[in-house]
Design a protein around this motif. Sequence first.
Motif, PDB file in Angstrom:
ATOM      1  N   THR A 241      21.603  47.816  47.877  1.00  0.00           N
ATOM      2  CA  THR A 241      22.038  46.772  48.805  1.00  0.00           C
ATOM      3  C   THR A 241      23.185  45.974  48.207  1.00  0.00           C
ATOM      4  O   THR A 241      24.149  45.635  48.913  1.00  0.00           O
ATOM      5  CB  THR A 241      20.860  45.847  49.168  1.00  0.00           C
ATOM      6  N   LEU A 242      23.132  45.691  46.918  1.00  0.00           N
ATOM      7  CA  LEU A 242      24.245  45.010  46.252  1.00  0.00           C
ATOM      8  C   LEU A 242      25.515  45.848  46.316  1.00  0.00           C
ATOM      9  O   LEU A 242      26.603  45.328  46.586  1.00  0.00           O
ATOM     10  CB  LEU A 242      23.883  44.697  44.799  1.00  0.00           C
ATOM     11  N   GLN A 243      25.380  47.138  46.106  1.00  0.00           N
ATOM     12  CA  GLN A 243      26.540  48.030  46.195  1.00  0.00           C
ATOM     13  C   GLN A 243      27.120  48.022  47.607  1.00  0.00           C
ATOM     14  O   GLN A 243      28.342  47.994  47.784  1.00  0.00           O
ATOM     15  CB  GLN A 243      26.144  49.447  45.791  1.00  0.00           C
ATOM     16  N   THR A 244      26.262  48.025  48.614  1.00  0.00           N
ATOM     17  CA  THR A 244      26.732  47.942  49.997  1.00  0.00           C
ATOM     18  C   THR A 244      27.507  46.660  50.225  1.00  0.00           C
ATOM     19  O   THR A 244      28.597  46.670  50.808  1.00  0.00           O
ATOM     20  CB  THR A 244      25.541  48.016  50.971  1.00  0.00           C
ATOM     21  N   MET A 245      26.981  45.540  49.742  1.00  0.00           N
ATOM     22  CA  MET A 245      27.645  44.259  49.941  1.00  0.00           C
ATOM     23  C   MET A 245      28.989  44.205  49.222  1.00  0.00           C
ATOM     24  O   MET A 245      29.970  43.668  49.755  1.00  0.00           O
ATOM     25  CB  MET A 245      26.733  43.121  49.482  1.00  0.00           C
ATOM     26  N   ILE A 246      29.062  44.770  48.028  1.00  0.00           N
ATOM     27  CA  ILE A 246      30.332  44.797  47.288  1.00  0.00           C
ATOM     28  C   ILE A 246      31.351  45.648  48.024  1.00  0.00           C
ATOM     29  O   ILE A 246      32.517  45.257  48.177  1.00  0.00           O
ATOM     30  CB  ILE A 246      30.104  45.303  45.848  1.00  0.00           C
ATOM     31  N   LEU A 247      30.939  46.814  48.505  1.00  0.00           N
ATOM     32  CA  LEU A 247      31.873  47.687  49.217  1.00  0.00           C
ATOM     33  C   LEU A 247      32.349  47.056  50.528  1.00  0.00           C
ATOM     34  O   LEU A 247      33.509  47.216  50.917  1.00  0.00           O
ATOM     35  CB  LEU A 247      31.240  49.052  49.469  1.00  0.00           C
ATOM     36  N   VAL A 248      31.458  46.332  51.203  1.00  0.00           N
ATOM     37  CA  VAL A 248      31.862  45.641  52.434  1.00  0.00           C
ATOM     38  C   VAL A 248      32.852  44.535  52.101  1.00  0.00           C
ATOM     39  O   VAL A 248      33.863  44.357  52.787  1.00  0.00           O
ATOM     40  CB  VAL A 248      30.631  45.087  53.185  1.00  0.00           C
ATOM     41  N   ALA A 249      32.583  43.779  51.038  1.00  0.00           N
ATOM     42  CA  ALA A 249      33.485  42.690  50.649  1.00  0.00           C
ATOM     43  C   ALA A 249      34.865  43.212  50.255  1.00  0.00           C
ATOM     44  O   ALA A 249      35.869  42.539  50.468  1.00  0.00           O
ATOM     45  CB  ALA A 249      32.886  41.890  49.500  1.00  0.00           C
ATOM     46  N   LEU A 250      34.911  44.412  49.699  1.00  0.00           N
ATOM     47  CA  LEU A 250      36.191  45.008  49.309  1.00  0.00           C
ATOM     48  C   LEU A 250      36.859  45.760  50.456  1.00  0.00           C
ATOM     49  O   LEU A 250      37.901  46.387  50.249  1.00  0.00           O
ATOM     50  CB  LEU A 250      35.985  45.964  48.130  1.00  0.00           C
ATOM     51  N   SER A 251      36.245  45.718  51.636  1.00  0.00           N
ATOM     52  CA  SER A 251      36.771  46.376  52.846  1.00  0.00           C
ATOM     53  C   SER A 251      37.010  47.869  52.637  1.00  0.00           C
ATOM     54  O   SER A 251      38.064  48.404  52.992  1.00  0.00           O
ATOM     55  CB  SER A 251      38.057  45.692  53.316  1.00  0.00           C
ATOM     56  N   ARG A 252      36.023  48.520  52.085  1.00  0.00           N
ATOM     57  CA  ARG A 252      36.118  49.960  51.874  1.00  0.00           C
ATOM     58  C   ARG A 252      35.987  50.677  53.218  1.00  0.00           C
ATOM     59  O   ARG A 252      35.420  50.145  54.165  1.00  0.00           O
ATOM     60  CB  ARG A 252      35.027  50.433  50.908  1.00  0.00           C
ATOM     61  N   PRO A 253      36.476  51.921  53.311  1.00  0.00           N
ATOM     62  CA  PRO A 253      36.397  52.656  54.584  1.00  0.00           C
ATOM     63  C   PRO A 253      34.953  52.941  55.003  1.00  0.00           C
ATOM     64  O   PRO A 253      34.040  53.004  54.186  1.00  0.00           O
ATOM     65  CB  PRO A 253      37.131  53.969  54.291  1.00  0.00           C
ATOM     66  N   ALA A 254      34.782  53.111  56.306  1.00  0.00           N
ATOM     67  CA  ALA A 254      33.446  53.323  56.877  1.00  0.00           C
ATOM     68  C   ALA A 254      32.782  54.583  56.334  1.00  0.00           C
ATOM     69  O   ALA A 254      31.558  54.614  56.172  1.00  0.00           O
ATOM     70  CB  ALA A 254      33.530  53.391  58.394  1.00  0.00           C
TER      71      ALA A 254
END
Length: 130
Positions: free
Chosen positions: A38-51
């Motif tokens: 879940t932390l990894q998901t939040m970091i990737l969302v914050a960095l605006s990674r592709p879907a």
Amino acid sequence: MLELNTFFHNTFHHIGDFSRNNCVSICAFLVPANMLATLQTMILVALSRPATELRWTISASILYAAIMVLHVFSWFIAGVVMAPTFILLFLGSVCLGLNVWAIAHPESMARLLRSLVTLVLPSQFNTNLN
């Protein structure tokens, strides 16, 4: 029809027994895996990674959270109602909710996470995130 009903009853009975007999091992894996995914998901969302990149981490996170919730439900079915079952249910539900939020509205999650970072980090680091 009776044979199919017996099959499902026996299958769920054995899965529930496995879950309750190996609780410490299951929780020792699921709690950190759930939190880290879940932390990894939040970091990737914050960095605006592709879907496409987000799908893999969100899928793993949802799988861990769903297994944890089902594991807790197996304890509720057995009649065990204690603080650890509610804590694990809360953890699994929060992680599940955060991952659903990351799927449904990644922009709002990213905006919130970025604003939290700007509050916590000194101003010299804030220019790189926007």
